[in-house]
Scaffold this active site. Structure first.
Site, PDB file in Angstrom:
ATOM      1  N   ASP A   9      -6.005  -4.340   0.296  1.00 20.77           N
ATOM      2  CA  ASP A   9      -7.069  -3.619   1.039  1.00 20.77           C
ATOM      3  C   ASP A   9      -6.464  -2.362   1.686  1.00 20.77           C
ATOM      4  O   ASP A   9      -5.328  -2.379   2.120  1.00 20.77           O
ATOM      5  CB  ASP A   9      -7.731  -4.511   2.054  1.00 20.77           C
ATOM      6  CG  ASP A   9      -8.558  -5.614   1.386  1.00 20.77           C
ATOM      7  OD1 ASP A   9      -8.992  -5.396   0.231  1.00 20.77           O
ATOM      8  OD2 ASP A   9      -8.765  -6.642   2.010  1.00 20.77           O
ATOM      9  N   THR A  10      -7.177  -1.391   1.885  1.00 23.54           N
ATOM     10  CA  THR A  10      -6.706  -0.042   2.153  1.00 23.54           C
ATOM     11  C   THR A  10      -7.712   0.682   3.027  1.00 23.54           C
ATOM     12  O   THR A  10      -8.876   0.297   3.071  1.00 23.54           O
ATOM     13  CB  THR A  10      -6.546   0.691   0.802  1.00 23.54           C
ATOM     14  OG1 THR A  10      -5.669  -0.056  -0.013  1.00 23.54           O
ATOM     15  CG2 THR A  10      -6.058   2.102   0.955  1.00 23.54           C
TER      16      THR A  10
END
Length: 563
Positions: free
Chosen positions: A371-372
């Site tokens: 996730d970013t």
């Protein structure tokens, strides 16, 4: 103008079409502002970025301030325990500057150690996938070249929110709650990232005084406070006590790297990505493969649109698995991979009638032995920043050194534990990276700063946004709201890297007509609907009439705003 197919698909996805014009009714309008713009995945971070620019800070100052805040407010996607990549448009030199702020594997950890432990893949959590975090170094490198305010001023808003608290947003609360059961086993996580063993709930106030203290040390002592001071020594002691390998020496030796962005043209637009160790050039390869086709005539959501996109993705991702790696260990043939000639050669493999079940890479390596967060800012002087930052898998490794208030990334999971692979684990090596910022120029002028966060979805999302804007005539917000395609199952550059043999799977977001689904099945595609894996989008476009236009992901908590 949107095609009828696009109107139908987008209207189904977003709820309705405008009753007067018939155009897609997006989740919200584009945002316009004359002076500055910020688009992030959290409204408070967006407001911080605007406050910084109102106070005289540059777009880089604003991006740093917003990124620091997001590490506090959205720890499900990023933080100072992770890496950073950025592309900056400098209006003075009228040039793009790229920064690879990714960290390397511990020098004391070897491939033999994984073999000794009987592992065929790098674990997803715990001490083994942890690599040196490069985000803080990235902040100072960007600030040193393009900052106007002091780093203490840039970090002050995040420090204040960390001490005083802020309400947790809905999507973030959902992912935080999912992470707690997986990560609470690792020392320091439960104590620093839960409330009595649970995730904070939507709207509940969250404070992180440990992170406030860490950011204060960085504000006062600079990057060396993180990489060569007390913070580094705390990290070193923590890993020594918990069967880990990341050391003070690894942190002290870290240096990020200024790199030249690379590009291809697509229908008169120059699309820019960073070269490997990231996966950005996959987007350029896909665009080259799609350019010969009249996608506008086929229409958004048509069987031809989805089929051609999927087949081009398969070809690009075969090369991605074989040839994208740390350039200090393997020199990827970037110029060849992103050339029009190579695309013409590889494009001959695409059939309009049949899906490819398996794809071999076009270039065989010759070895040299979800996730970013994404954010973008633009200031009154014309500077634009495209920045992406991540802990990799959700909240990262789960390894949270005592008293520091952040979690170390698990980016090392992206290594291959096979001798002879370009992305094979080695000490002091950068793993293959999924996070990629993007930028588009036209006639040598900045046109678009944008990104789509989310693992392997990122280059697929980069391409889809541009198709929506350039081929299908959508505006900046519509381009992000339109239903998305994700193809899954290509050969991966990580893990055991088993080759695709079954053609993979197309995942379609709600909004594509069933006639398209049936036509794809007839071509041999496996099609399924899925909720969630379609990434997160932010964008700023230069308004041809002056000022900026912004858009933000409707599937997340974010906001685009300006002044």
């Amino acid at each position: 103008m949107l095609t009828l197919a696009a109107l139908a698909a987008c209207a189904a996805a977003t709820g309705a079409a405008d009753r007067i014009t018939g155009h897609t009714f997006a989740t919200r309008s584009e945002v316009h502002a004359p002076n500055a713009m910020a688009a992030t995945s959290h409204p408070l971070a967006t407001q911080i970025a605007l406050d910084v620019m109102k106070a005289g800070g540059s777009a880089v100052d604003a991006a740093i301030a917003a990124n620091a805040a997001l590490g506090l407010m959205e720890p499900t996607g990023n933080g100072i325990g992770g890496d950073l990549f950025a592309i900056v448009w400098d209006p003075e030199t009228r040039k793009l500057h790229g920064y690879n702020g990714s960290g390397r594997s511990p020098k004391s950890l070897s491939l033999a150690e994984f073999e000794r432990r009987g592992l065929s893949e790098v674990p997803s959590h715990g001490p083994l996938p942890v690599t040196v975090p490069g985000a803080v170094d990235g902040w100072f490198a960007l600030h040193g070249r393009f900052g106007r305010r002091t780093m203490a001023e840039n970090l002050a808003p995040a420090i204040a929110y960390a001490r005083n608290g802020h309400p947790v947003h809905e999507v973030i609360a959902y992912y935080w709650d999912r992470s707690v059961p997986r990560l609470s086993k690792w020392p320091g996580f439960r104590e620093q990232f839960t409330i009595d063993g649970r995730a904070p709930r939507r709207g509940e106030t969250w404070k992180n005084p440990n992170l406030a203290n860490t950011l204060q040390q960085i504000a006062e002592g600079g990057r060396d406070a993180f990489y060569k001071g007390g913070i580094a020594r705390t990290i070193d002691a923590y890993f020594k006590a918990n069967d880990g390998f990341l050391s003070f020496d690894d942190l002290a030796a870290h240096e990020g790297e200024w790199v030249d962005p690379v590009s291809t043209s697509y229908r008169g637009y120059d699309v820019w990505e960073l070269p490997p160790s990231g996966q950005g050039i996959a987007a350029l390869q896909i665009l080259n493969l799609l350019e010969p086709y009249d996608l506008k005539a086929y229409g958004f959501g048509s069987p031809e649109h989805v089929h051609l996109f999927t087949e081009a993705k398969k070809l690009a991702f075969a090369d991605r698995a074989a040839s994208y790696a740390d350039p200090e260990f393997y020199r990827s043939p970037v110029e060849r991979l992103i050339s029009k000639a190579y695309a013409r050669e590889r494009g001959k493999l695409i059939s309009m009638d049949r899906a490819m079940p398996a794809v071999e890479p076009g270039i065989i390596p010759q070895l040299n032995e979800g996730d970013t967060i994404y954010l973008t800012t633009a200031d009154a002087d014309g500077m634009m920043v495209s920045l992406i930052q991540s802990n990799y898998r959700g909240m990262g490794s789960g390894m949270a050194p005592p008293g520091l208030g952040f979690i170390l990334q698990d980016r090392g999971e992206q290594f291959v534990l096979k001798q002879g692979h370009p992305n094979s684990f080695a000490p002091g090596k950068r793993p293959f990276h999924t996070i990629i910022p993007a930028f588009v120029t036209r006639d040598g002028k900045p046109w678009l700063s944008y990104g789509v966060m989310g693992g392997a979805m990122q280059p697929q999302g980069h391409v889809q946004i541009l198709l929506n804007l350039i081929d299908f005539g959508m505006n900046l917000q519509e381009a992000g709201d339109a239903p998305r395609i994700q193809h899954d199952g290509s050969t991966e550059p990580a893990g055991q890297a088993e080759p695709m043999a079954d053609g993979g799977r197309i995942e379609l977001e709600t909004g594509f007509p069933y006639e398209t689904v049936r036509a794809l099945m007839r071509k041999g595609h496996s099609v399924r609907f899925a909720d969630g894996p379609y990434g997160g989008y932010q964008a700023i476009m230069a308004n041809p009439h002056g000022g900026w236009t912004g858009a933000s992901e409707s599937r997340k908590d974010g906001q685009a705003a300006g002044y």
